[in-house]
Design an enzyme around this catalytic site. Structure first.
Site, short mmCIF file in Angstrom:
data_model
loop_
_atom_site.label_atom_id
_atom_site.label_comp_id
_atom_site.label_asym_id
_atom_site.label_seq_id
_atom_site.Cartn_x
_atom_site.Cartn_y
_atom_site.Cartn_z
N LYS A 1 0.83 -1.19 0.00
CA LYS A 1 0.00 0.00 0.00
C LYS A 1 0.87 1.26 0.00
O LYS A 1 2.01 1.18 0.48
CB LYS A 1 -0.92 -0.01 1.22
CG LYS A 1 -0.15 -0.06 2.53
CD LYS A 1 -1.03 -0.41 3.68
CE LYS A 1 -0.22 -0.61 4.93
NZ LYS A 1 0.79 -1.68 4.85
N TYR B 1 -2.39 4.84 6.77
CA TYR B 1 -2.69 4.00 7.94
C TYR B 1 -3.87 4.58 8.72
O TYR B 1 -4.73 3.84 9.21
CB TYR B 1 -1.47 3.91 8.86
CG TYR B 1 -0.43 2.92 8.41
CD1 TYR B 1 -0.45 1.61 8.88
CD2 TYR B 1 0.58 3.28 7.54
CE1 TYR B 1 0.50 0.69 8.48
CE2 TYR B 1 1.54 2.37 7.13
CZ TYR B 1 1.50 1.07 7.61
OH TYR B 1 2.45 0.16 7.20
#
Length: 392
Positions: A133, A221
């Protein structure tokens, strides 16, 4: 903690959580010959420090090949891990993997701008893909990756390791059971000091290579955490940035970004990220009758949970140490075998790409409200389907 620490170097010591009943039976070690083979693409800090070691302790996954633009390094890593010479690939012969039955999954661990190309090439070679990611640097590239997976009839998983990490799973389950009452507020803070002298930071501070600087590297995150903690999707966002353009680190990216998501349940989630503040990867969930403070919440180890009720902080409970990357890759292996549902699909990565774009769009419009209810709903709640480890 050193100011030169990177996101992929935030490594703690022992995880903290409580063990709950497993919704999925714990993985049983598979004979090596039957393990799902992974080709690791990119041999930087994360691959060498976490992913390859994780494959050594994984129950159903194993290292089958390495791919690098540095032949000597690739041969050395292969030899250290018992791989034959023909399991070493360069980017120029990447497509040769199509004829390699030892490889079932390609794990993309490259600078963000290279994710889409190497993911699509892996699908054309007939392989499944696990991609770090953020999944890409643009919404268009993320959509192309999903389309390529569908065309190849292969699986695309995005490496959201916190979906499989025990402390985060414990917190999700606490919130689902409502023991602290309704959730009212979520605060996420994800950032660190970046250093242009570090090669791995240089590309993260490059807008074209990273797709968003601190937001793409650390802020994702917090964006993802707010969503999995609540198990719902934001309907709107407002965001602001503060960037010192005289700082040579911030020529093409924003520095400090602060955003506010509004969720259908009425919960407000505040988030911030920066490449110019003290290292932190924590969040706080405020409910009607208590608070859950995870600080750190997303380190590779040593994550801690403090439960506060009636003004009193309870002592944290702990689990034996576990390898987050092994858990993530074992889950992907089970997906490939048809033994586990896809918890972190490409669509999950696309949702974060769209939300990060909305954040930057709001920044560009001085905090204007951007609608974000695009209809995405995750197919599986990690709190329901992902097991917690019962032993080290």
């Amino acid at each position: 903690m050193s100011n030169r620490i990177s996101r992929r170097g935030l490594i703690g010591v022992v995880g903290a959580s409580t063990a709950l009943a497993a919704a999925k039976a714990p993985a049983i070690a598979t004979p090596d010959a039957d393990k799902v083979g992974f080709a690791v693409v990119g041999l930087g800090k994360l691959s060498l420090g976490q992913i390859i070691p994780g494959l050594k302790v994984a129950k159903g996954a194993k290292l089958a090949a390495v791919v690098s633009g540095h032949p000597d390094k690739a041969r050395r890593v292969a030899a250290e891990n018992g791989l034959p010479a023909d399991a070493v690939y360069g980017y120029d012969d990447y497509d040769r993997m199509a004829k390699d039955p030892r490889i079932q999954v390609v794990y993309i661990v490259l600078p963000n701008a290279l994710h889409a190309d190497h993911t699509i090439r892996a699908f054309k070679a007939g392989k499944h893909v696990l991609c770090e990611k953020p999944m890409a640097t643009s919404v268009g590239d993320a959509e192309a990756m999903i389309a390529a997976a569908k065309a190849a009839k292969r699986r695309l998983m995005i490496a959201y390791r916190c979906h499989y990490e025990p402390l985060n799973l414990d917190i999700m389950r606490r919130l689902r059971d409502g023991s602290l009452g309704k959730t009212r507020l979520v605060n996420t803070t994800m950032g660190r000091q970046a250093d242009l002298a570090e090669p791995s930071d240089a590309w993260r501070l490059d807008g074209l290579m990273s797709g968003g600087g601190a937001l793409a590297d650390m802020g994702i995150y917090g964006v993802n955490a707010a969503r999995y903690l609540l198990n719902e999707e934001p309907v709107s966002v407002r965001a602001w940035a503060q960037t010192d353009r005289t700082d040579p680190r911030f020529k093409t990216t924003e520095d400090l970004i602060d955003w506010q998501f509004r969720f259908p349940s009425g919960v407000i989630a505040n988030g911030s990220t920066s490449f110019n503040y003290a290292p932190t990867m924590g969040y706080e969930v405020i409910c009607e009758r208590g608070r859950l403070v995870a600080d750190p919440a997303a380190f590779y180890g040593g994550n801690r949970l403090t439960v506060v009720q009636g003004g009193q902080a309870q002592p944290p409970l702990s689990l034996p140490p576990n390898d987050q990357f092994a858990r993530e890759m074992d889950w992907m292996a089970d997906v490939v075998r048809g033994k586990a549902p896809m918890v972190s699909p490409g669509e999950e990565g696309l949702q974060d790409m769209k939300l990060m774009k909305a954040i930057l769009d709001s920044v560009a419009r001085d905090g204007a409200t951007i609608a974000t209810d695009w209809g995405y709903r995750r197919a599986y709640d990690p709190a329901v389907v992902v097991d917690l480890p019962r032993s080290a």
